[in-house]
Motif scaffolding. Structure first.
Motif, PDB file in Angstrom:
ATOM      1  N   VAL A 115       0.831  -1.207   0.000  1.00 21.95           N
ATOM      2  CA  VAL A 115       0.000   0.000   0.000  1.00 21.95           C
ATOM      3  C   VAL A 115       0.861   1.252   0.000  1.00 21.95           C
ATOM      4  O   VAL A 115       0.603   2.224  -0.738  1.00 21.95           O
ATOM      5  CB  VAL A 115      -0.950  -0.018   1.209  1.00 21.95           C
ATOM      6  N   ALA A 116       1.899   1.258   0.826  1.00 23.43           N
ATOM      7  CA  ALA A 116       2.792   2.417   0.867  1.00 23.43           C
ATOM      8  C   ALA A 116       3.497   2.628  -0.473  1.00 23.43           C
ATOM      9  O   ALA A 116       3.680   3.767  -0.930  1.00 23.43           O
ATOM     10  CB  ALA A 116       3.818   2.236   1.981  1.00 23.43           C
ATOM     11  N   THR A 117       3.875   1.524  -1.128  1.00 22.76           N
ATOM     12  CA  THR A 117       4.533   1.627  -2.435  1.00 22.76           C
ATOM     13  C   THR A 117       3.595   2.204  -3.488  1.00 22.76           C
ATOM     14  O   THR A 117       3.987   3.071  -4.280  1.00 22.76           O
ATOM     15  CB  THR A 117       5.042   0.246  -2.879  1.00 22.76           C
ATOM     16  N   VAL A 118       2.352   1.724  -3.503  1.00 22.44           N
ATOM     17  CA  VAL A 118       1.379   2.223  -4.478  1.00 22.44           C
ATOM     18  C   VAL A 118       1.121   3.710  -4.272  1.00 22.44           C
ATOM     19  O   VAL A 118       1.075   4.500  -5.231  1.00 22.44           O
ATOM     20  CB  VAL A 118       0.077   1.413  -4.379  1.00 22.44           C
ATOM     21  N   ILE A 119       0.958   4.108  -3.010  1.00 20.89           N
ATOM     22  CA  ILE A 119       0.723   5.535  -2.730  1.00 20.89           C
ATOM     23  C   ILE A 119       1.925   6.371  -3.147  1.00 20.89           C
ATOM     24  O   ILE A 119       1.784   7.455  -3.736  1.00 20.89           O
ATOM     25  CB  ILE A 119       0.407   5.732  -1.234  1.00 20.89           C
ATOM     26  N   GLY A 120       3.139   5.853  -2.881  1.00 23.91           N
ATOM     27  CA  GLY A 120       4.330   6.593  -3.281  1.00 23.91           C
ATOM     28  C   GLY A 120       4.455   6.732  -4.788  1.00 23.91           C
ATOM     29  O   GLY A 120       4.775   7.812  -5.298  1.00 23.91           O
ATOM     30  N   LEU A 121       4.184   5.644  -5.518  1.00 24.78           N
ATOM     31  CA  LEU A 121       4.231   5.716  -6.983  1.00 24.78           C
ATOM     32  C   LEU A 121       3.178   6.667  -7.521  1.00 24.78           C
ATOM     33  O   LEU A 121       3.421   7.406  -8.479  1.00 24.78           O
ATOM     34  CB  LEU A 121       4.034   4.315  -7.576  1.00 24.78           C
ATOM     35  N   TRP A 122       1.990   6.650  -6.917  1.00 27.37           N
ATOM     36  CA  TRP A 122       0.930   7.568  -7.346  1.00 27.37           C
ATOM     37  C   TRP A 122       1.355   9.014  -7.152  1.00 27.37           C
ATOM     38  O   TRP A 122       1.144   9.863  -8.024  1.00 27.37           O
ATOM     39  CB  TRP A 122      -0.339   7.261  -6.558  1.00 27.37           C
ATOM     40  N   LEU A 123       1.986   9.316  -6.033  1.00 30.51           N
ATOM     41  CA  LEU A 123       2.439  10.683  -5.782  1.00 30.51           C
ATOM     42  C   LEU A 123       3.544  11.078  -6.754  1.00 30.51           C
ATOM     43  O   LEU A 123       3.607  12.229  -7.216  1.00 30.51           O
ATOM     44  CB  LEU A 123       2.919  10.806  -4.337  1.00 30.51           C
ATOM     45  N   ILE A 124       4.434  10.129  -7.095  1.00 26.66           N
ATOM     46  CA  ILE A 124       5.494  10.428  -8.059  1.00 26.66           C
ATOM     47  C   ILE A 124       4.904  10.723  -9.439  1.00 26.66           C
ATOM     48  O   ILE A 124       5.326  11.662 -10.125  1.00 26.66           O
ATOM     49  CB  ILE A 124       6.492   9.260  -8.119  1.00 26.66           C
ATOM     50  N   VAL A 125       3.912   9.916  -9.839  1.00 31.34           N
ATOM     51  CA  VAL A 125       3.262  10.152 -11.137  1.00 31.34           C
ATOM     52  C   VAL A 125       2.588  11.515 -11.161  1.00 31.34           C
ATOM     53  O   VAL A 125       2.682  12.271 -12.144  1.00 31.34           O
ATOM     54  CB  VAL A 125       2.248   9.028 -11.428  1.00 31.34           C
ATOM     55  N   LEU A 126       1.914  11.870 -10.076  1.00 28.00           N
ATOM     56  CA  LEU A 126       1.265  13.187 -10.007  1.00 28.00           C
ATOM     57  C   LEU A 126       2.288  14.315 -10.076  1.00 28.00           C
ATOM     58  O   LEU A 126       2.013  15.382 -10.633  1.00 28.00           O
ATOM     59  CB  LEU A 126       0.445  13.304  -8.722  1.00 28.00           C
ATOM     60  N   ALA A 127       3.460  14.084  -9.507  1.00 23.89           N
ATOM     61  CA  ALA A 127       4.476  15.136  -9.505  1.00 23.89           C
ATOM     62  C   ALA A 127       5.155  15.306 -10.858  1.00 23.89           C
ATOM     63  O   ALA A 127       5.596  16.406 -11.204  1.00 23.89           O
ATOM     64  CB  ALA A 127       5.521  14.835  -8.427  1.00 23.89           C
ATOM     65  N   LEU A 128       5.237  14.223 -11.651  1.00 26.72           N
ATOM     66  CA  LEU A 128       5.989  14.262 -12.901  1.00 26.72           C
ATOM     67  C   LEU A 128       5.121  14.439 -14.140  1.00 26.72           C
ATOM     68  O   LEU A 128       5.656  14.646 -15.224  1.00 26.72           O
ATOM     69  CB  LEU A 128       6.813  12.979 -13.052  1.00 26.72           C
ATOM     70  N   THR A 129       3.807  14.337 -14.021  1.00 23.76           N
ATOM     71  CA  THR A 129       2.921  14.473 -15.178  1.00 23.76           C
ATOM     72  C   THR A 129       2.129  15.770 -15.079  1.00 23.76           C
ATOM     73  O   THR A 129       1.762  16.193 -13.977  1.00 23.76           O
ATOM     74  CB  THR A 129       1.956  13.288 -15.267  1.00 23.76           C
ATOM     75  N   PRO A 130       1.843  16.402 -16.209  1.00 20.81           N
ATOM     76  CA  PRO A 130       1.164  17.705 -16.176  1.00 20.81           C
ATOM     77  C   PRO A 130      -0.313  17.620 -15.831  1.00 20.81           C
ATOM     78  O   PRO A 130      -0.864  18.550 -15.242  1.00 20.81           O
ATOM     79  CB  PRO A 130       1.379  18.253 -17.593  1.00 20.81           C
ATOM     80  N   GLY A 131      -0.988  16.529 -16.231  1.00 24.92           N
ATOM     81  CA  GLY A 131      -2.430  16.477 -15.998  1.00 24.92           C
ATOM     82  C   GLY A 131      -3.171  17.412 -16.941  1.00 24.92           C
ATOM     83  O   GLY A 131      -2.660  17.821 -17.994  1.00 24.92           O
ATOM     84  N   LEU A 132      -4.406  17.752 -16.587  1.00 25.64           N
ATOM     85  CA  LEU A 132      -5.244  18.651 -17.400  1.00 25.64           C
ATOM     86  C   LEU A 132      -5.296  18.182 -18.852  1.00 25.64           C
ATOM     87  O   LEU A 132      -5.032  18.947 -19.786  1.00 25.64           O
ATOM     88  CB  LEU A 132      -4.734  20.093 -17.319  1.00 25.64           C
ATOM     89  N   ARG A 133      -5.649  16.912 -19.047  1.00 24.75           N
ATOM     90  CA  ARG A 133      -5.681  16.344 -20.394  1.00 24.75           C
ATOM     91  C   ARG A 133      -6.807  16.933 -21.235  1.00 24.75           C
ATOM     92  O   ARG A 133      -6.794  16.804 -22.464  1.00 24.75           O
ATOM     93  CB  ARG A 133      -5.854  14.825 -20.301  1.00 24.75           C
ATOM     94  N   ASP A 134      -7.796  17.562 -20.616  1.00 23.61           N
ATOM     95  CA  ASP A 134      -8.902  18.138 -21.378  1.00 23.61           C
ATOM     96  C   ASP A 134      -8.547  19.490 -21.999  1.00 23.61           C
ATOM     97  O   ASP A 134      -9.361  20.036 -22.751  1.00 23.61           O
ATOM     98  CB  ASP A 134     -10.125  18.316 -20.474  1.00 23.61           C
ATOM     99  N   LEU A 135      -7.395  20.030 -21.691  1.00 21.13           N
ATOM    100  CA  LEU A 135      -6.978  21.315 -22.242  1.00 21.13           C
ATOM    101  C   LEU A 135      -5.958  21.108 -23.356  1.00 21.13           C
ATOM    102  O   LEU A 135      -4.935  20.450 -23.157  1.00 21.13           O
ATOM    103  CB  LEU A 135      -6.383  22.206 -21.151  1.00 21.13           C
TER     104      LEU A 135
END
Length: 228
Positions: A115-135
């Protein structure tokens, strides 16, 4: 030949009879046509490029900040209490005892680590990807101005242009970041002619959206489904 019009059930294209070399006839009730459009490279269009917009991600950042703040505050309070001569909190003693007794291959230890690994990977992905795919970033004609176009709004603009093409009964537009998929239904005119007009109209429309990276265009045209 004039074809019947019915606003509720749509119109059906009458069979088209075409001669062939040996005097036979070929009957066409339905057919489909597709085409691909490759946008002009940005260097040839002129205008500056623009990167994607980055999401601030306030909700994940706020949740993480609250969790870290609460956990750090609780640990600091317990450490200060122990240094002051008070016993450690029961939950911390129980946690230390459990971690001391359980081996590393214990199911609960492995589950907590996963669980800790999944949460850490999720936070890393959020930090390294721009998001806002609808724009969809637009071209930067001025270096101090950045603009973006919503994908849904861009799809509506292209759809409005497509339905104005003669012979188009209905159309669906799926606007992606790298490709625009158009599926149209034509109830009269030759499908190749309808597709050619859609290629022209939509390629012009994509160019007029002013996107930094104009997506490629894929058009598919077919006849309406026959009513049973």
């Amino acid at each position: 030949m004039t074809e019947p019009q019915n606003p509720e059930h749509g119109t059906q294209r009458l069979p088209t009879v075409q001669p062939v070399e040996h005097g036979d006839v070929l009957e066409l009730d339905q057919s489909a046509s597709s085409a691909a459009y490759d946008p002009v490279p940005a260097k040839e269009r002129g205008g500056g490029g623009a990167g994607r917009f980055w999401s601030t991600r306030r909700i994940p950042a706020g949740i993480l900040a609250l969790v870290v703040l609460g956990g750090a505050g609780l640990f600091l309070y317990d450490v200060a209490a122990v240094r002051a001569g008070h016993p450690a909190m029961q939950w911390r003693r129980s946690l230390a005892d459990e971690l001391a007794r359980r081996p590393l291959n214990d199911v609960w230890v492995l589950t907590g680590a996963a669980v800790a690994t999944v949460i850490g990977l999720w936070l890393i992905v959020l930090a390294l990807t721009p998001g806002l795919r609808d724009l969809l970033p637009m071209r930067r004609d001025r270096p101090d101005v950045r603009a973006a176009l919503d994908r849904t709004a861009a799809a509506m603009v292209l759809r409005d242009r497509a339905v104005e093409v003669s012979g188009v009964q209905s159309v669906r537009v799926r606007m992606g970041r790298s490709k625009v998929g158009v599926r149209a239904v034509s109830h009269f005119r030759e499908l190749d002619d309808v597709r050619a007009d859609l290629d022209t109209v939509l390629s012009t429309g994509i160019g007029e959206l002013g996107l930094a990276r104009p997506p490629s265009l894929s058009v598919h045209v077919r006849r309406p489904a026959k009513k049973g």
